[in-house]
Design an enzyme around this catalytic site. Structure first.
Site, mmCIF file in Angstrom:
data_model
loop_
_atom_site.group_PDB
_atom_site.id
_atom_site.type_symbol
_atom_site.label_atom_id
_atom_site.label_comp_id
_atom_site.label_asym_id
_atom_site.label_seq_id
_atom_site.Cartn_x
_atom_site.Cartn_y
_atom_site.Cartn_z
ATOM 1 N N ASP A 3 1.038 -1.356 0.252
ATOM 2 C CA ASP A 3 -0.067 0.120 0.149
ATOM 3 C C ASP A 3 0.393 1.053 -0.142
ATOM 4 O O ASP A 3 2.061 1.513 0.532
ATOM 5 C CB ASP A 3 -1.158 -0.496 1.090
ATOM 6 N N GLU B 168 1.346 -0.625 -5.369
ATOM 7 C CA GLU B 168 0.372 0.617 -5.626
ATOM 8 C C GLU B 168 1.367 1.617 -5.318
ATOM 9 O O GLU B 168 1.448 2.827 -4.578
ATOM 10 C CB GLU B 168 -0.720 0.970 -4.667
#
Length: 719
Positions: free
Chosen positions: A400, A453
C-alpha cells in the site's frame, strides 16, 4: 544469607522496578562448594512453596519479596518447580540460560534475521523438555521490561526480562504458560515513565477494542493445500483475475460479518462461479479502528481476531487453496498509527518511527512513517512479510501507498521536508527497503507475487532489482483507472472531446507490468459506486457497466475488481454493512453478474488476454481515431503468435450501427466470441449478426459488423 549473594544496589533496582539483569542473582545461584541456593522474587507474597525433586519445601522470606531455599550442589532447572499464587505449578523462569544468541543479535542488527517471527514476540517452545513461552522484545532505550498478564496479576515487578548484552533485546522464558495466554509489555523508559504496550511481534490479540496480546502457536494448524503450494506458479504468463474483498463487509449473517471459516466456504464457491483466480483482502493485519479498513496497523504479525482465531484464518487460506483460489493480502509498510499502546514511542523514544521531518506525522493520514534507515525496523517489516508467506501460505502482497514511501515531499509543502544527500526528493532509504523486501520475497518464495500501489512515473517499478528496478511483479495502473472513470462519467454526446482518455494509457502500457484496478478507493468517501458514476437511465447504466468491465478485461494488464462491482451495487461501499446481495434478485443485476462470469471464463480460457500481456507485441491498434463515433478497436495476440488474434471493439456512444466497417487487412476468418449487448446479459440483442469480410480483388481489407450501442464485441480472427 542472601545479602552475601545479591548486593544492595541490585536489590534496590529489582524492588524499584529498574533491574535489567534479574538472572544475575535470581534462579539457581552457587553459594558454596557444597550447596546451591534458589533465589526468588515474589513481591507482595508472604509464603512461597517449592517442589524440589518430589518434596515440598517452604522458601525463606528475607525481605521485600525476596525468598530463597538452600538446595544440593548441582541443582538443575528441571529439579524444582514453584507454586504460584494463581495455582500454577511451574519451573523457575530465572533458572534458564539465554535463548537469544549472538547470531540472533548479529542478524537482527543487520536487518537480515528473516525468520525473526520465530525468535521475537511470544514463542511457545520446549527448553530441555520443559514447555513454556519465550518472551522476546526489542526495546533498546528502556531501563526495565517486564511481561505482564493474568499469570502474574498484571504486576510488572514479578517477571522482569533480561537485557541480552548491549543488543537492546530483552528475553524471558516462562515455563508453564501456553497458547492463549494474554499478555502485554510493561516498560520503564529512560526518564522513569511506565508504559504498557502490546507486542510488536504479537501473533494474536484480543477482540477489538481490546488490545491485549495473545500467545499463539503458529505451527499447530494442519495444512491440506500441498498440491496448490507445489503447483503454484508465478503468474506473469498466467491469467490473473482478482476479486478485492473487505472481510468485514462482504457478507453478513444475523447482523454480523461472516467469520473466517464460513467466509472461506462461501467466498471460494463464489469465486469459482465467477471464475476469479485470486482474492485480494484489504488488510486483515490487526488494527484498532474499523474505519481505517485495516490500513492503520498495530499488529503486523497477526490476523485480526474480529472474524476468528489465528487457526481460523489459516483455514481460510487453506480452503481457498484447496478450491483453486489464490490469496493476496494488502500490506502496509509505509506508515503506522499513533496509538500509544502500540509502536509509537515504543520504549519512550522514537524507535520504529522516522524523525526526519519537522512534523513526524504524515499530513495525509496523521500517522508515523517507518524509519527505513534502522536495520531493526527493516527487519521487523520484512519479517512481517515473510511471516505471512511462510506461516499463512499467502500467495501475494500488495504494498500500500508506495508513492508515499518513495518521495520525501509526498504530501508535504516546501520547508516541511529535507532533501536527500543528492538534493533530491527521493527517499533513498525507503527505496533500498523496497528493493530488499522484493529481493528476499522472490528468493525465499519464488512463486509469490508483489504488487505496488504507485501513482507516479517513478521508473522501473517492475524491473528486477538486479536490473536497477524496485523488483515488484506488478504495478497498479492508477492512471488507466482515473482516465477510464473520467471518460465514463461524461455523457456519450460529449465523449468525442475526451477520446484521449481512452487511448492515452496505451502509450505507456508496456513500460511496466501493469494491473488494471477498479478498486475500493473509487467507491467510497462520496465518490459513489461504479453505477452512480455513469450517466443515463437504468438500462444505459447497466449497458455501461457491461462495457466498462469488458473493456477492462480486453485491455493489456492483469485485472482487479472490488466486491460489489461485479453485480453493480447501487450504494457506495460502507465497511460497516454487508453488500446488497438482494440485488441479485433483480434481472438487471443478475444479468450483469452472468455477464461477468462469462467474461472472466473467457479471460481465463484464452491466452490472447494474458500471455505476454506486458509486452508491446501482445497489442496492435486497428483504429484509435474514430472520435466521431466513440469507437476504439485493436488486436490482442498470444505471445509472438501472429496467425490468430482477438479483435476487440469498444463502442462508447449510444448510437446503433447496422453496418460498421473496420479497416483491418488480412483477416481470413472471423468468429464472434462475446457480445456485451447480448439479451442474456440484459442487452438489446444487437451485434450478433455474422460479420462480413470485405474483399477487394481477392484481398481481404476489412470487415463489416453490426455494432450495438454502449457495447464490447470480441471476435477471434485468423490471418
Amino acid at each position: 544469607m542472601v545479602e552475601r549473594i545479591i548486593n544492595s544496589e541490585d536489590i534496590s533496582l529489582l524492588i524499584s522496578g529498574r533491574q535489567s539483569n534479574p538472572h544475575k542473582f535470581l534462579g539457581i545461584i552457587s553459594e558454596s562448594s557444597s550447596q546451591d541456593r534458589i533465589i526468588l522474587f515474589r513481591p507482595g507474597a508472604h509464603f512461597v512453596a517449592i517442589e524440589l525433586q518430589g518434596n515440598i519445601a517452604q522458601a525463606t522470606h528475607h525481605h521485600s519479596g525476596i525468598f530463597s531455599l538452600v538446595t544440593p550442589k548441582g541443582t538443575l532447572p528441571h529439579d524444582y518447580r514453584i507454586y504460584h499464587q494463581n495455582g500454577l505449578l511451574a519451573h523457575d523462569p530465572y533458572a534458564f540460560s539465554p535463548l537469544w544468541g549472538e547470531m540472533d543479535s548479529f542478524l537482527f542488527h543487520q536487518g537480515t534475521h528473516y525468520k525473526i517471527y520465530e525468535r521475537m514476540g511470544a514463542i511457545p517452545c520446549d527448553v530441555g523438555g520443559i514447555l513454556g513461552v519465550l518472551f522476546v522484545v526489542w526495546a533498546p532505550h528502556a531501563q526495565r521490561v517486564s511481561v505482564v498478564g493474568d499469570f502474574n496479576y498484571w504486576n510488572g515487578l514479578v517477571n522482569p526480562l533480561r537485557k541480552v548484552s548491549d543488543s537492546g533485546v530483552w528475553e524471558l522464558f516462562i515455563p508453564g504458560l501456553d497458547e492463549g495466554t494474554l499478555y502485554k509489555w510493561e516498560l520503564v523508559t529512560a526518564s522513569g515513565e511506565v508504559l504498557i504496550k502490546t507486542d510488536p511481534y504479537g501473533k494474536g490479540f484480543d477482540i477489538p477494542p481490546q488490545v491485549t496480546s495473545r500467545v499463539i502457536n503458529s505451527d499447530r494448524y494442519t495444512w491440506h493445500d500441498q498440491k496448490w503450494m507445489e503447483n503454484r506458479k508465478n503468474t506473469k504468463d498466467q491469467p490473473l483475475a482478482i476479486y478485492e474483498v473487505h472481510v468485514g463487509s462482504w457478507q453478513w449473517d444475523n447482523g454480523r460479518p461472516l467469520g473466517y471459516r464460513e467466509l472461506a466456504k462461501r467466498l471460494a464457491q463464489y469465486c469459482k462461479e465467477l471464475h476469479y483466480t485470486h482474492v485480494e483482502l484489504l488488510p486483515i493485519t490487526e488494527h484498532p479502528l474499523n474505519e481505517s479498513w485495516g490500513y492503520q496497523v498495530t499488529g503486523y504479525y497477526a490476523p485480526t481476531w474480529r472474524y476468528g482465531s489465528f487457526q481460523d484464518f489459516q483455514f481460510f487460506v487453506d480452503h481457498l487453496h484447496c478450491e483453486g483460489i489464490g490469496v493476496i493480502l494488502d500490506w502496509v509498510p509505509g506508515h503506522f498509527p499513533t496509538d500509544s499502546f502500540a509502536l509509537a514511542s515504543f520504549d519512550g523514544e522514537a524507535l520504529y518511527e522516522s524523525v526526519d521531518h519537522k512534523d513526524p506525522l504524515h499530513p495525509h493520514w496523521h500517522t508515523y512513517t517507518f524509519d527505513y534507515r534502522c536495520s531493526e525496523v527493516v527487519n521487523f517489516l520484512i519479517g512481517s512479510a515473510l511471516f505471512w508467506l511462510d506461516k499463512m501460505h499467502i500467495d501475494g502482497l500488495r504494498v500500500d501507498a508506495v508513492t508515499s514511501m518513495l518521495y520525501l515531499d509526498y504530501g508535504r509543502k516546501a520547508g516541511e521536508w529535507s532533501p536527500n544527500i543528492y538534493g533530491g526528493n527521493e527517499n533513498l532509504d525507503a527505496i533500498e527497503f523496497i528493493k530488499h523486501f522484493n529481493s528476499v520475497v522472490h528468493r525465499e518464495f519464488p512463486a509469490v507475487l508483489t504488487f505496488a500501489e504507485e501513482s507516479t512515473d517513478f521508473p522501473k517499478v517492475t524491473e528486477s532489482v538486479d536490473s536497477g528496478g524496485l523488483g515488484f511483479d506488478y504495478k497498479w495502473n492508477l492512471g488507466w483507472m482515473h482516465d477510464t472513470f473520467r471518460y465514463i462519467k461524461v455523457d456519450p454526446i460529449f465523449r468525442s472531446y475526451h477520446h484521449n482518455d481512452l487511448t492515452f494509457s496505451l502509450w505507456y502500457a508496456f513500460n511496466e507490468r501493469y494491473l488494471l484496478p477498479l478498486s475500493h478507493d473509487e467507491v467510497v468517501h462520496g465518490k459513489g459506486s461504479l453505477l452512480q458514476k455513469i450517466p443515463g437511465d437504468t438500462w444505459t447504466k447497466f449497458a455501461h457497466m457491461r462495457l466498462l468491465l469488458s473493456y477492462q478485461i480486453c485491455q493489456p494488464g492483469k485485472k482487479l475488481v472490488f466486491m460489489g462491482g461485479e453485480f453493480a451495487q447501487w450504494k457506495e461501499w460502507s465497511p460497516d454493512n454487508s453488500l446488497d446481495w438482494h440485488l441479485l434478485d433483480n434481472p438487471y443485476h443478475a444479468s450483469l453478474h452472468k455477464c461477468v462470469a462469462k467474461m472472466n471464463a473467457l479471460y481465463c480460457e484464452l491466452p490472447y488476454f494474458w500471455k505476454g500481456d506486458h509486452k508491446q507485441e501482445s497489442f496492435l491498434w486497428v483504429d484509435f481515431k474514430d472520435t466521431k463515433n466513440n469507437v476504439i478497436s485493436y488486436y490482442r495476440f498470444s505471445g509472438e503468435d501472429r496467425s490468430s488474434a482477438l479483435l476487440c471493439i469498444h463502442h462508447f456512444s449510444s448510437e446503433y450501427f447496422p453496418s460498421y466497417v473496420l479497416h483491418c487487412q488480412g483477416i481470413k476468418t472471423c468468429e464472434l466470441l462475446f457480445n456485451s449487448d447480448d439479451i442474456s446479459f440484459g442487452g438489446s440483442g444487437k451485434g450478433n449478426r455474422l460479420p462480413i469480410l470485405c474483399v477487394d480483388h481477392n484481398i481481404p481489407w476489412g470487415i463489416a459488423i453490426e455494432l450495438p450501442p454502449l457495447a464490447t464485441l470480441i471476435f477471434q480472427v485468423s490471418f
